[in-house]
Design a protein around this motif. Structure first.
Motif, mmCIF file in Angstrom:
data_model
loop_
_atom_site.group_PDB
_atom_site.id
_atom_site.type_symbol
_atom_site.label_atom_id
_atom_site.label_comp_id
_atom_site.label_asym_id
_atom_site.label_seq_id
_atom_site.Cartn_x
_atom_site.Cartn_y
_atom_site.Cartn_z
ATOM 1 N N ILE A 104 0.791 -1.286 0.098
ATOM 2 C CA ILE A 104 -0.120 0.240 -0.052
ATOM 3 C C ILE A 104 1.025 1.284 -0.059
ATOM 4 O O ILE A 104 1.725 1.375 0.916
ATOM 5 C CB ILE A 104 -1.015 0.104 1.169
ATOM 6 N N LYS A 105 0.609 2.155 -1.054
ATOM 7 C CA LYS A 105 1.712 3.147 -1.008
ATOM 8 C C LYS A 105 1.093 4.636 -0.824
ATOM 9 O O LYS A 105 -0.071 4.735 -1.116
ATOM 10 C CB LYS A 105 2.144 3.265 -2.518
ATOM 11 N N TYR A 106 1.665 5.265 0.096
ATOM 12 C CA TYR A 106 1.199 6.433 0.533
ATOM 13 C C TYR A 106 2.356 7.512 0.972
ATOM 14 O O TYR A 106 3.522 7.137 1.004
ATOM 15 C CB TYR A 106 0.496 6.375 1.726
ATOM 16 N N GLN A 107 2.261 8.788 0.845
ATOM 17 C CA GLN A 107 3.190 9.721 1.162
ATOM 18 C C GLN A 107 3.526 10.007 2.795
ATOM 19 O O GLN A 107 2.423 10.281 3.412
ATOM 20 C CB GLN A 107 2.973 11.054 0.493
ATOM 21 N N ASP A 157 -6.813 4.893 1.582
ATOM 22 C CA ASP A 157 -7.591 6.187 1.996
ATOM 23 C C ASP A 157 -7.433 6.664 3.453
ATOM 24 O O ASP A 157 -7.370 7.719 3.739
ATOM 25 C CB ASP A 157 -9.109 5.894 1.660
ATOM 26 N N TYR A 158 -7.418 5.580 4.412
ATOM 27 C CA TYR A 158 -7.602 5.755 5.781
ATOM 28 C C TYR A 158 -5.951 6.462 6.011
ATOM 29 O O TYR A 158 -5.813 7.304 6.981
ATOM 30 C CB TYR A 158 -7.653 4.504 6.574
ATOM 31 N N LEU A 159 -4.894 5.603 5.631
ATOM 32 C CA LEU A 159 -3.497 6.169 5.991
ATOM 33 C C LEU A 159 -3.340 7.650 5.294
ATOM 34 O O LEU A 159 -2.677 8.294 6.112
ATOM 35 C CB LEU A 159 -2.577 5.212 5.311
ATOM 36 N N ALA A 160 -3.963 7.985 4.125
ATOM 37 C CA ALA A 160 -3.838 9.169 3.714
ATOM 38 C C ALA A 160 -4.639 10.081 4.670
ATOM 39 O O ALA A 160 -4.153 11.467 4.933
ATOM 40 C CB ALA A 160 -4.525 9.204 2.305
ATOM 41 N N ILE A 217 -5.527 2.382 13.898
ATOM 42 C CA ILE A 217 -6.019 2.345 12.463
ATOM 43 C C ILE A 217 -6.680 1.166 11.906
ATOM 44 O O ILE A 217 -7.597 1.302 11.018
ATOM 45 C CB ILE A 217 -4.322 1.844 11.773
ATOM 46 N N ALA A 218 -6.741 0.014 12.692
ATOM 47 C CA ALA A 218 -7.624 -1.194 12.398
ATOM 48 C C ALA A 218 -9.171 -0.679 12.710
ATOM 49 O O ALA A 218 -10.136 -1.002 11.835
ATOM 50 C CB ALA A 218 -7.396 -2.270 13.078
ATOM 51 N N ARG A 219 -9.320 0.187 13.513
ATOM 52 C CA ARG A 219 -10.609 0.739 13.707
ATOM 53 C C ARG A 219 -11.084 1.509 12.690
ATOM 54 O O ARG A 219 -12.289 1.619 12.165
ATOM 55 C CB ARG A 219 -10.829 1.421 14.993
ATOM 56 N N GLY A 220 -10.322 2.446 12.333
ATOM 57 C CA GLY A 220 -10.641 3.246 11.228
ATOM 58 C C GLY A 220 -10.781 2.595 9.745
ATOM 59 O O GLY A 220 -11.681 2.748 9.108
ATOM 60 N N ILE A 221 -10.074 1.424 9.495
ATOM 61 C CA ILE A 221 -10.223 0.731 8.333
ATOM 62 C C ILE A 221 -11.396 -0.042 8.433
ATOM 63 O O ILE A 221 -12.072 -0.086 7.457
ATOM 64 C CB ILE A 221 -9.051 -0.187 8.090
ATOM 65 N N ALA A 222 -11.829 -0.626 9.724
ATOM 66 C CA ALA A 222 -12.919 -1.424 9.872
ATOM 67 C C ALA A 222 -14.285 -0.487 9.483
ATOM 68 O O ALA A 222 -15.268 -1.106 8.901
ATOM 69 C CB ALA A 222 -13.157 -2.037 11.161
#
Length: 336
Positions: free
Chosen positions: A115-118, A174-177, A193-198
Motif C-alpha cells: 500500500i503506497k502513500y506519502q 484512503d485511511y492512511l492518507a 488504524i484497524a478501527r478506522g479501516i474497519a
C-alpha cells in the motif's frame, strides 16, 4: 443413470440443508421446479437461512429456524413460493438456496501488494504491507445473493476471502492518507488504524450483504526501498544525538567526518597531496569545532580544562581517532 437421479430428486419430500460442508456459505438445494412443488416439509436448521429464487430474482427469504408442514402451515415464505409455483412451467427457472447465518470467525487477511502513500512527516513515499484477521457474516441475504452469488450454485468461505483481499487495498490507502501517521507511528497506532479501516470496510461490504467485525492488524512491514530510507533516517538521527551529547553542532561533526575521510585518501602522488591538504583542514576544522582561539597570556586555566574535557568527549563518542585525540591534546597543553 441421469434419468434415475432426476426421478429420485423429484421424490424428495423434505427441503433441508442436511450436514452442510463447514466451508460453504451458500449452497443450492435444487433448481428443479417439480421437486419444489412436490415437497411436503421445509426444515431450516440452527444458524441457517433459506432463499427462494424465481427467474433469477429473489422472491422470498426466511432467516428463522423452523420446521414447516408445507401442506397445512400458512407461512409467508411458503405462501410466496406457492404463488409463483402455481404457474410454474418447465422452462422457468426456480431454485431453493440455503445460506449460513452464523459468524465466520478468525479469518486471515493480507495485502496482496504494498500500500503506497506519502509519509506526512518525512515526505517520502512509503510502501506498506500488512496482515491480520477478521470475522464476518451474511447480514442481508438478498444483497448477498444478487451482488455475490449471481448464477453460481454455491459460495465458499475461500471465495469471500479472495473478494476481501481484492477490495481491502483502497480503504487502507484512503485511511492512511487521512490519519497522517508517519511510518514510525504505524505499529504504535495499529488498534486505532484497524478501527478506522474497519469503518471503511463496513461501508463497502454492507452493500454486498456482509457485515465485518473484529478487524485486526497483526503485523506490518515495508518494502526494501522504504526500509532503506527508514534506516538512513535512523542513522542520521543517532549521529545527531551523539553530536548533541558532546555539545557539538551536527553540521560541524559532518565537516569533521568529511575532512577525516579526505585525509585518509592518500593513494598515489596526487592523493598524497590531497591527504596532506585535508589533514591541515582537519586540524583547522577541529580547532573550529572546539572553539580554539589564541588565548592571551595569563588566560584562565578553566578554559583549558573545558577544551580537554570536550576533546575527550569527542574521542569517547568515536568522532575522532586516537591519533587525532593525542595530537590535539598535545596542542592544547602546549598553549597552556
Amino acid at each position: 443413470m441421469a434419468f434415475i437421479d432426476g426421478i429420485k430428486r423429484q421424490l424428495r419430500s423434505v427441503i433441508e440443508w442436511e450436514n452442510p460442508d463447514p466451508d460453504l456459505l451458500l449452497a443450492q438445494w435444487t433448481e428443479n421446479g417439480d421437486e419444489i412443488k412436490n415437497a411436503s416439509k421445509l426444515i431450516v436448521g440452527p444458524g441457517q437461512g433459506c432463499i427462494f429464487v424465481y427467474q433469477g430474482q429473489v422472491k422470498a427469504i426466511i432467516e428463522d429456524q423452523c420446521m414447516i408442514n408445507l401442506e397445512t402451515d400458512n407461512v409467508p415464505f411458503w405462501t410466496m413460493i406457492k404463488k409463483f409455483m402455481q404457474f410454474f412451467e418447465s422452462e422457468h427457472k426456480a431454485g431453493i438456496y440455503f445460506f449460513r447465518k452464523t459468524k465466520i470467525l478468525d479469518q486471515k487477511w493480507g495485502t496482496t501488494s504494498p500500500i503506497k502513500y506519502q509519509d506526512p512527516k518525512y515526505h517520502f513515499p512509503v510502501a506498506l504491507k500488512a496482515y491480520g484477521n477478521y470475522s464476518y457474516q451474511i447480514a442481508d441475504p438478498g444483497d448477498f445473493f444478487v451482488n455475490i452469488v449471481g448464477s453460481h450454485n454455491q459460495m465458499r468461505i475461500d471465495d469471500f476471502r479472495n473478494i476481501l483481499s481484492a477490495r481491502i487495498i483502497n480503504p487502507i490507502s484512503d485511511y492512511l492518507a487521512e490519519c497522517q501517521h508517519s511510518f514510525a507511528d504505524i505499529d504504535a497506532n495499529r488498534d486505532e488504524i484497524a478501527r478506522g479501516i474497519a469503518i471503511k470496510l463496513a461501508i463497502v461490504f454492507r452493500k454486498l450483504g456482509f457485515s465485518i467485525s473484529d478487524f485486526r492488524i497483526e503485523g506490518t512491514d515495508f518494502d526494501e526501498d522504504t526500509l532503506r530510507r527508514i534506516n538512513r533516517i535512523a542513522d542520521l538521527t543517532a549521529e545527531a544525538q551523539a553530536a548533541q551529547a558532546v555539545g557539538l553542532d551536527y553540521a560541524k561533526v559532518q565537516q569533521l567526518d568529511a575532512l577525516r575521510e579526505a585525509a585518509r585518501n592518500e593513494g598515489g602522488g596526487a592523493g598524497l597531496g590531497m591527504g596532506m591538504g585535508a589533514g591541515i583542514g582537519l586540524g583547522q576544522g577541529m580547532a573550529q569545532a572546539l572553539g580554539a582561539t589564541t588565548s592571551p597570556a595569563g588566560a584562565d586555566s578553566n578554559q583549558t580544562v573545558a577544551k580537554l574535557t570536550e576533546l575527550k568527549q569527542l574521542f569517547e563518542a568515536q568522532l575522532i581517532t586516537e591519533a587525532e585525540y593525542a595530537a590535539k591534546k598535545q596542542q592544547i597543553l602546549a598553549k597552556f
